[in-house]
Design an enzyme around this catalytic site. Sequence first.
Site, PDB file in Angstrom:
ATOM      1  N   HIS A   8      34.720  98.715  64.052  1.00 25.58           N
ATOM      2  CA  HIS A   8      35.359  98.326  62.788  1.00 25.58           C
ATOM      3  C   HIS A   8      34.614  98.950  61.609  1.00 25.58           C
ATOM      4  O   HIS A   8      33.629  98.382  61.113  1.00 25.58           O
ATOM      5  CB  HIS A   8      35.355  96.792  62.686  1.00 25.58           C
ATOM      6  N   HIS A  10      35.899 101.304  58.087  1.00 19.70           N
ATOM      7  CA  HIS A  10      36.929 102.046  57.337  1.00 19.70           C
ATOM      8  C   HIS A  10      36.296 103.359  56.878  1.00 19.70           C
ATOM      9  O   HIS A  10      35.303 103.330  56.142  1.00 19.70           O
ATOM     10  CB  HIS A  10      37.384 101.230  56.128  1.00 19.70           C
ATOM     11  N   HIS A 186      43.384  92.701  60.716  1.00 21.70           N
ATOM     12  CA  HIS A 186      42.463  91.907  59.893  1.00 21.70           C
ATOM     13  C   HIS A 186      43.051  90.518  59.665  1.00 21.70           C
ATOM     14  O   HIS A 186      44.212  90.388  59.252  1.00 21.70           O
ATOM     15  CB  HIS A 186      42.267  92.547  58.517  1.00 21.70           C
ATOM     16  N   GLU A 189      39.363  86.585  57.259  1.00 20.93           N
ATOM     17  CA  GLU A 189      38.257  87.071  56.418  1.00 20.93           C
ATOM     18  C   GLU A 189      38.375  86.345  55.069  1.00 20.93           C
ATOM     19  O   GLU A 189      37.626  85.425  54.787  1.00 20.93           O
ATOM     20  CB  GLU A 189      38.351  88.592  56.251  1.00 20.93           C
ATOM     21  N   ASP A 267      31.956  97.596  58.662  1.00 16.23           N
ATOM     22  CA  ASP A 267      33.120  97.454  57.785  1.00 16.23           C
ATOM     23  C   ASP A 267      33.208  98.582  56.753  1.00 16.23           C
ATOM     24  O   ASP A 267      33.949  99.542  56.946  1.00 16.23           O
ATOM     25  CB  ASP A 267      33.113  96.066  57.123  1.00 16.23           C
ATOM     26  N   ASP A 268      32.497  98.460  55.646  1.00 14.88           N
ATOM     27  CA  ASP A 268      32.437  99.492  54.587  1.00 14.88           C
ATOM     28  C   ASP A 268      30.967  99.578  54.182  1.00 14.88           C
ATOM     29  O   ASP A 268      30.569  99.035  53.137  1.00 14.88           O
ATOM     30  CB  ASP A 268      33.280  99.069  53.371  1.00 14.88           C
TER      31      ASP A 268
END
Length: 324
Positions: A8, A10, A186, A189, A267-268
Amino acid sequence: MPLKAELHCHIEGAAAPELVVRQAQKYGKDTSPYIQDGSFVWHDFTSFLAAYDFSSDLFRTEEDYARLADHYLTSLARDGAIYSEIFTSPDHAGKAGLSAKAYTDALGEGMARAKAKTGIEGRMIVTGVRNAGVESIEQAARFAARCGHPLVTGFGVAGDERMGDLEDYVRAFEIAREAGLGITVHAGELMGWESVKAALDHIRPARIGHGVRAIENPDLVRRIADEGVVLECCPSSNVALKVFDSFADHPFPALQAAGCKVTLNSDDPPYFWTSLKREYDIAAEHFSMNDKALAAVTRTAVEAAFVDRKTKAMLLGRLDVKGR
Ligand code: ADE
Ligand code: ZN
């Protein structure tokens, strides 16, 4: 150091601030509202997405994207990762002026460059963006289903969970499922346990992006464990976005203890001041996980990977050698 695998991340969100500043100089844009003192600036999910969208718009050519994927996967491999799934977003590429095919081919080229240098295996999960609307999400699904790129093996939906209903995306996910793609979405969250239940009821994903707010409902936690749905947990992202107050409050250990399959992800990474390595370090420090426990998390990720059987067997073999 245990070997690592990530499910996961991006890819636009993996661009380091320095790289985004270089891209901004190339395209004559001012980064000061979004990057200050070498760090991304945001204060809630909406302003995070604004910074993310601004930065994504600075990746415009095939070479920009190839370099981004090469750079990210190479750094991941240097931190001990043997496998990486990246979320791609044809919607963001389109806004930056590149076709979905040119964008995907370019990311594939970057992944091939990283693999040639480090051996890291990579795959792409095409995502639709909730805040871009249902039609854009179905377009992304149709592209994923038809593109034929050998590294595109999954489809997902990301973006602002507060927009739209999961039921709206059933058609997009059916298009992807019929094409044999792995499914992740997703949920849980920004929104509560109900969003995770809706994902299971309507989308029937193999994996859930985050899903951590399932912890609010013990019956749902039991269902996730019973159905073997894999949770793509991103602790630093959750704490940065104030989903939980601290790592001590993060439900990763409780979900694992309840029998849920959990994985660690960034994630990011630069937006949440993290990296995959840091997520493993956080799990060691805050969730009391030793190297053996962390190696088991990597195994869960590889077992849940959207990758062909032969590659999966090769990756599991690498874990076995390391584990001996
Ligand atoms: N797109 C990029 N990062 C995201 C996140 N953390 N949640 C939802 N959508 C995203
Ligand atoms: Zn995400």
